[in-house]
Design a protein around this motif. Structure first.
Motif, PDB file in Angstrom:
ATOM      1  N   LEU A 104       1.029  -0.980   0.107  1.00 25.73           N
ATOM      2  CA  LEU A 104       0.128  -0.143  -0.062  1.00 25.73           C
ATOM      3  C   LEU A 104       1.262   1.092   0.103  1.00 25.73           C
ATOM      4  O   LEU A 104       1.978   1.530   0.539  1.00 25.73           O
ATOM      5  CB  LEU A 104      -0.945  -0.147   1.073  1.00 25.73           C
ATOM      6  CG  LEU A 104      -2.003  -0.936   0.833  1.00 25.73           C
ATOM      7  CD1 LEU A 104      -2.565  -1.170   2.665  1.00 25.73           C
ATOM      8  CD2 LEU A 104      -3.199  -1.327   0.375  1.00 25.73           C
ATOM      9  N   GLY A 151      -6.012   2.655  -2.309  1.00 19.32           N
ATOM     10  CA  GLY A 151      -7.418   2.191  -1.636  1.00 19.32           C
ATOM     11  C   GLY A 151      -8.390   1.174  -2.250  1.00 19.32           C
ATOM     12  O   GLY A 151      -8.625   0.572  -1.477  1.00 19.32           O
ATOM     13  N   MET A 152      -8.096   1.133  -3.441  1.00 15.91           N
ATOM     14  CA  MET A 152      -8.906  -0.412  -3.489  1.00 15.91           C
ATOM     15  C   MET A 152      -8.829  -1.720  -3.403  1.00 15.91           C
ATOM     16  O   MET A 152      -9.149  -2.471  -3.113  1.00 15.91           O
ATOM     17  CB  MET A 152      -8.492  -0.210  -5.476  1.00 15.91           C
ATOM     18  CG  MET A 152      -9.595  -1.776  -6.377  1.00 15.91           C
ATOM     19  SD  MET A 152      -9.120  -1.063  -7.740  1.00 15.91           S
ATOM     20  CE  MET A 152      -8.438  -2.848  -7.872  1.00 15.91           C
ATOM     21  N   VAL A 194      -7.260  -1.932  -0.236  1.00 18.00           N
ATOM     22  CA  VAL A 194      -7.903  -2.160   0.785  1.00 18.00           C
ATOM     23  C   VAL A 194      -8.850  -2.524   1.087  1.00 18.00           C
ATOM     24  O   VAL A 194      -9.621  -3.550   1.797  1.00 18.00           O
ATOM     25  CB  VAL A 194      -8.291  -0.347   1.589  1.00 18.00           C
ATOM     26  CG1 VAL A 194      -8.224  -1.038   3.199  1.00 18.00           C
ATOM     27  CG2 VAL A 194      -6.291  -0.554   1.951  1.00 18.00           C
ATOM     28  N   VAL A 215      -1.002  10.653   3.561  1.00 17.18           N
ATOM     29  CA  VAL A 215      -1.035   9.909   3.582  1.00 17.18           C
ATOM     30  C   VAL A 215      -1.345   9.418   2.187  1.00 17.18           C
ATOM     31  O   VAL A 215      -2.765   9.447   1.898  1.00 17.18           O
ATOM     32  CB  VAL A 215      -1.835   9.047   4.633  1.00 17.18           C
ATOM     33  CG1 VAL A 215      -1.348   7.190   4.449  1.00 17.18           C
ATOM     34  CG2 VAL A 215      -1.011   9.068   5.909  1.00 17.18           C
ATOM     35  N   LYS A 259      -2.500  13.640  -6.359  1.00 17.75           N
ATOM     36  CA  LYS A 259      -2.665  13.684  -5.470  1.00 17.75           C
ATOM     37  C   LYS A 259      -2.616  15.134  -4.559  1.00 17.75           C
ATOM     38  O   LYS A 259      -2.559  15.280  -3.564  1.00 17.75           O
ATOM     39  CB  LYS A 259      -2.018  12.716  -4.307  1.00 17.75           C
ATOM     40  CG  LYS A 259      -1.823  10.862  -4.646  1.00 17.75           C
ATOM     41  CD  LYS A 259      -3.431  10.844  -3.860  1.00 17.75           C
ATOM     42  CE  LYS A 259      -3.800   9.743  -4.059  1.00 17.75           C
ATOM     43  NZ  LYS A 259      -5.351   9.022  -3.356  1.00 17.75           N
ATOM     44  N   GLY A 261       8.166   7.647   3.908  1.00  9.06           N
ATOM     45  CA  GLY A 261       8.084   7.023   2.823  1.00  9.06           C
ATOM     46  C   GLY A 261       6.826   5.421   2.956  1.00  9.06           C
ATOM     47  O   GLY A 261       5.760   6.518   4.208  1.00  9.06           O
ATOM     48  N   VAL A 296       4.817   3.040   4.793  1.00  6.33           N
ATOM     49  CA  VAL A 296       4.181   2.488   5.554  1.00  6.33           C
ATOM     50  C   VAL A 296       3.832   1.373   6.125  1.00  6.33           C
ATOM     51  O   VAL A 296       2.537   1.482   5.297  1.00  6.33           O
ATOM     52  CB  VAL A 296       3.920   3.321   7.024  1.00  6.33           C
ATOM     53  CG1 VAL A 296       3.993   3.015   8.012  1.00  6.33           C
ATOM     54  CG2 VAL A 296       4.986   4.734   7.044  1.00  6.33           C
ATOM     55  N   GLN A 339       0.744  -0.614   6.373  1.00  8.77           N
ATOM     56  CA  GLN A 339      -0.440  -0.344   7.781  1.00  8.77           C
ATOM     57  C   GLN A 339      -0.902  -0.074   8.562  1.00  8.77           C
ATOM     58  O   GLN A 339      -2.014   0.992   9.197  1.00  8.77           O
ATOM     59  CB  GLN A 339      -2.201  -0.903   6.051  1.00  8.77           C
ATOM     60  CG  GLN A 339      -3.288   0.191   6.781  1.00  8.77           C
ATOM     61  CD  GLN A 339      -4.858  -0.187   6.394  1.00  8.77           C
ATOM     62  OE1 GLN A 339      -4.924  -1.107   6.028  1.00  8.77           O
ATOM     63  NE2 GLN A 339      -5.252   0.761   5.488  1.00  8.77           N
ATOM     64  N   LEU A 349     -10.183   7.358   1.132  1.00 10.05           N
ATOM     65  CA  LEU A 349     -10.033   6.799   2.519  1.00 10.05           C
ATOM     66  C   LEU A 349      -8.788   6.862   3.654  1.00 10.05           C
ATOM     67  O   LEU A 349      -9.471   7.117   4.518  1.00 10.05           O
ATOM     68  CB  LEU A 349      -9.086   4.951   2.062  1.00 10.05           C
ATOM     69  CG  LEU A 349     -10.533   3.702   1.423  1.00 10.05           C
ATOM     70  CD1 LEU A 349      -9.223   2.019   2.116  1.00 10.05           C
ATOM     71  CD2 LEU A 349     -11.389   3.459   1.831  1.00 10.05           C
ATOM     72  N   VAL A 350      -8.287   7.377   3.348  1.00  6.92           N
ATOM     73  CA  VAL A 350      -7.527   8.425   4.555  1.00  6.92           C
ATOM     74  C   VAL A 350      -7.910   8.712   4.897  1.00  6.92           C
ATOM     75  O   VAL A 350      -7.658   9.182   6.460  1.00  6.92           O
ATOM     76  CB  VAL A 350      -5.962   8.628   4.063  1.00  6.92           C
ATOM     77  CG1 VAL A 350      -4.952   7.717   3.645  1.00  6.92           C
ATOM     78  CG2 VAL A 350      -6.285   9.690   3.265  1.00  6.92           C
TER      79      VAL A 350
HETATM   80  N1  UDP Z   1      -1.319   3.531   2.833  1.00  4.39           N
HETATM   81  C1  UDP Z   1      -0.741   2.795   3.164  1.00  4.39           C
HETATM   82  N2  UDP Z   1       0.398   3.269   4.076  1.00  4.39           N
HETATM   83  C2  UDP Z   1       1.273   4.136   2.740  1.00  4.39           C
HETATM   84  C3  UDP Z   1       0.400   4.762   2.025  1.00  4.39           C
HETATM   85  C4  UDP Z   1      -0.791   4.578   1.509  1.00  4.39           C
HETATM   86  O1  UDP Z   1      -1.278   1.699   4.326  1.00  4.39           O
HETATM   87  O2  UDP Z   1       2.210   4.196   2.986  1.00  4.39           O
HETATM   88  C5  UDP Z   1      -2.952   2.975   2.508  1.00  4.39           C
HETATM   89  C6  UDP Z   1      -3.698   3.877   3.391  1.00  4.39           C
HETATM   90  O3  UDP Z   1      -4.259   3.328   4.819  1.00  4.39           O
HETATM   91  C7  UDP Z   1      -5.446   3.575   2.775  1.00  4.39           C
HETATM   92  C8  UDP Z   1      -4.554   3.215   1.191  1.00  4.39           C
HETATM   93  O4  UDP Z   1      -3.672   3.099   1.585  1.00  4.39           O
HETATM   94  O5  UDP Z   1      -6.472   2.694   3.064  1.00  4.39           O
HETATM   95  C9  UDP Z   1      -4.761   4.158   0.629  1.00  4.39           C
HETATM   96  O6  UDP Z   1      -6.423   4.349   0.519  1.00  4.39           O
HETATM   97  P1  UDP Z   1      -6.902   6.280  -0.594  1.00  4.39           P
HETATM   98  O7  UDP Z   1      -8.640   6.006  -1.178  1.00  4.39           O
HETATM   99  O8  UDP Z   1      -6.773   7.295   0.403  1.00  4.39           O
HETATM  100  O9  UDP Z   1      -6.682   6.777  -1.596  1.00  4.39           O
HETATM  101  P2  UDP Z   1      -6.133   5.920  -3.138  1.00  4.39           P
HETATM  102  O10 UDP Z   1      -5.405   4.971  -3.066  1.00  4.39           O
HETATM  103  O11 UDP Z   1      -7.413   5.272  -3.686  1.00  4.39           O
HETATM  104  O12 UDP Z   1      -5.986   6.905  -4.151  1.00  4.39           O
END
Ligand code: UDP
Length: 414
Positions: free
Chosen positions: A21, A28-29, A31, A226, A233, A286, A288, A290, A314-315
């Motif tokens: 992630l 997010g997808m 997750v 995040v 973004k 960098g 992390v 989840q 999701l964040v």
């Molecule tokens: N995330 C993570 N570690 C990181 C960066 C992001 O686990 O270093 C996870 C965060 O917890 C969230 C997902 O990645 O659940 C990002 O989802 P979001 O819907 O915000 O963005 P998308 O990636 O779908 O554009």
């Protein structure tokens, strides 16, 4: 048809639900797919998630959770492949899918246009309904400033999928409107099911302890980002906002995510921080895992979502569940999950000046709501509630498919 013990084929071809992630194609997808599958499995449904084999050391079949299998199928070479290149190998994937299928499925649930394409082939061959989620919409990305442009192939296939699946599910009313506007989707074919958050993982932790654990100062105000390092973004405009707040006492911008400090995206952001003169106030952490994110949310005074486009975001839910307010642009679900002035602030437009004002207002509030009060506003977004809403949708789709009854209407999350 009973919605009990369904056998569901989930397609998440380009992005594994257990991928890293925060990297380019995994967010997010992934997750969403794994959390939904886990909840459905817990309730006795059988879920097979099909994804592309990227490394021959991966087992073909992994038992992910109770009643949930992750199945790797080959498509093109193993290893990284960009999405457009993968398109040319979707028929190989479908062939493997057909050869693999050791059980019959009641329903196909596909994620993202590449999987939707394969989902439609399977829908025809297996004669079962196909539920499709876009996750992001190519035509919206193309009309969004600051976003990478998506190929015509994608928008053409998305338009086709908008008219040729048993059901389309989106996470917000806004995304539903986008599909009607850009692809001429029929409103009655689209259901809205909001995203969820892992309320066991994301909960308020003590701020001072979190900061100490992460090596952050107790005296600075911390704003957190995040996410993936993608142009849409808007990390650059968050940095510009922080530059406006340069004189604000001891502000630190903590950036979590990305594919590593040496990638061009990361190098560009580091260069920008120097150009803006804020390099000493920015920490690049960098990506992390989840499971290790909760102290980051609890250490922060606000999470900022500066995106040009999100399908949900999701964040923001994760921050709120952790008791941390959110300052965001008007994207995804922000207007519906944030209580303006209380748990967060949605800026009218994404200008850095407005973001800066929003951040300053939030971190200097004399009487901010307690972390528990912020968390209480998002308790309805549990993955258990998402799974219930999804099962209602599946049940309606199956009834419609087999008996021709109506499956319109939105699903409420209480
Ligand atoms: N995330 C993570 N570690 C990181 C960066 C992001 O686990 O270093 C996870 C965060 O917890 C969230 C997902 O990645 O659940 C990002 O989802 P979001 O819907 O915000 O963005 P998308 O990636 O779908 O554009």
């Amino acid at each position: 048809m009973e919605a009990e013990q369904l056998r569901i084929a989930m397609l998440s071809i380009h992005s594994s639900p257990v991928g890293e992630l925060g990297t380019k194609d995994t967010g997010g997808m992934s997750v969403y797919v794994r959390e939904l599958a886990r909840e459905l499995g817990k309730r006795g449904h059988f879920i097979d998630i099909f994804t592309r084999l990227k490394d021959t050391r991966q087992d073909q079949i992994a038992e992910l959770y109770e009643n949930v299998r992750l199945i790797h199928l080959g498509a093109g070479n193993n290893g990284h492949m960009n999405k457009l290149a993968l398109y040319a190998h979707l028929d190989d994937f479908f062939k493997e899918l057909e050869e693999f299928s050791d059980r019959k499925y009641d329903l196909i649930h596909s994620h993202y246009w590449l999987s939707g394409r394969v989902g439609n082939w399977a829908q025809e061959r297996w004669q079962v309904p196909h539920v499709f989620m876009f996750h992001t919409v190519g035509a919206v990305k193309n009309s969004t400033a600051g976003s990478e442009k998506e190929p015509e192939l994608r928008t053409a296939i998305e338009k086709y999928l908008a008219g040729n699946c048993s059901r389309i599910l989106v996470a917000t009313d806004k995304e539903r409107d986008h599909l009607i506007h850009h692809y001429g989707a029929s409103p009655e074919t689209i259901g809205v099911v909001p995203c969820g958050v892992n309320l066991d993982l994301f909960r308020p932790l003590d701020k001072a302890t979190s900061r100490q654990q992460l090596g952050f100062s107790q005296d600075e105000s911390i704003v957190l980002f995040v996410g993936r390092f993608a142009p849409l973004k808007g990390i650059d405009r968050l940095m510009a906002a922080v530059a406006y707040l340069k004189d604000y006492q001891k502000l630190r911008l903590v950036i979590v995510g990305g594919d590593g400090l040496s990638t061009p995206e990361s190098q560009n952001l580091q260069r920008l921080s120097r150009e803006l003169g804020i390099q000493d106030s920015v920490t690049f952490v960098g990506r992390v895992e989840q499971d290790n994110l909760p102290p980051y949310y609890s250490a922060a005074d606000a999470l900022v979502v500066p995106s040009h486009y999100e399908s949900f975001g999701l964040v923001a839910l994760e921050a709120l569940a952790s008791g941390t307010p959110v300052v965001a642009t008007k994207v995804g679900a922000m207007e519906s999950i944030l209580r303006d002035g209380e748990t967060g602030h949605v800026v009218e437009n994404g200008s850095s000046r407005l973001l800066a004002n929003g951040i300053e207002t939030f971190i200097s509030r004399p009487h901010p709501p307690s972390a528990d009060a912020i968390r209480s506003t998002v308790l309805r977004f549990s993955w258990a509630n998402v799974a219930s809403a999804m099962l209602d949708e599946y049940g309606a789709v199956l009834r419609h498919y087999h008996f021709g009854t109506c499956c319109c209407g939105n699903v409420s999350m209480g």
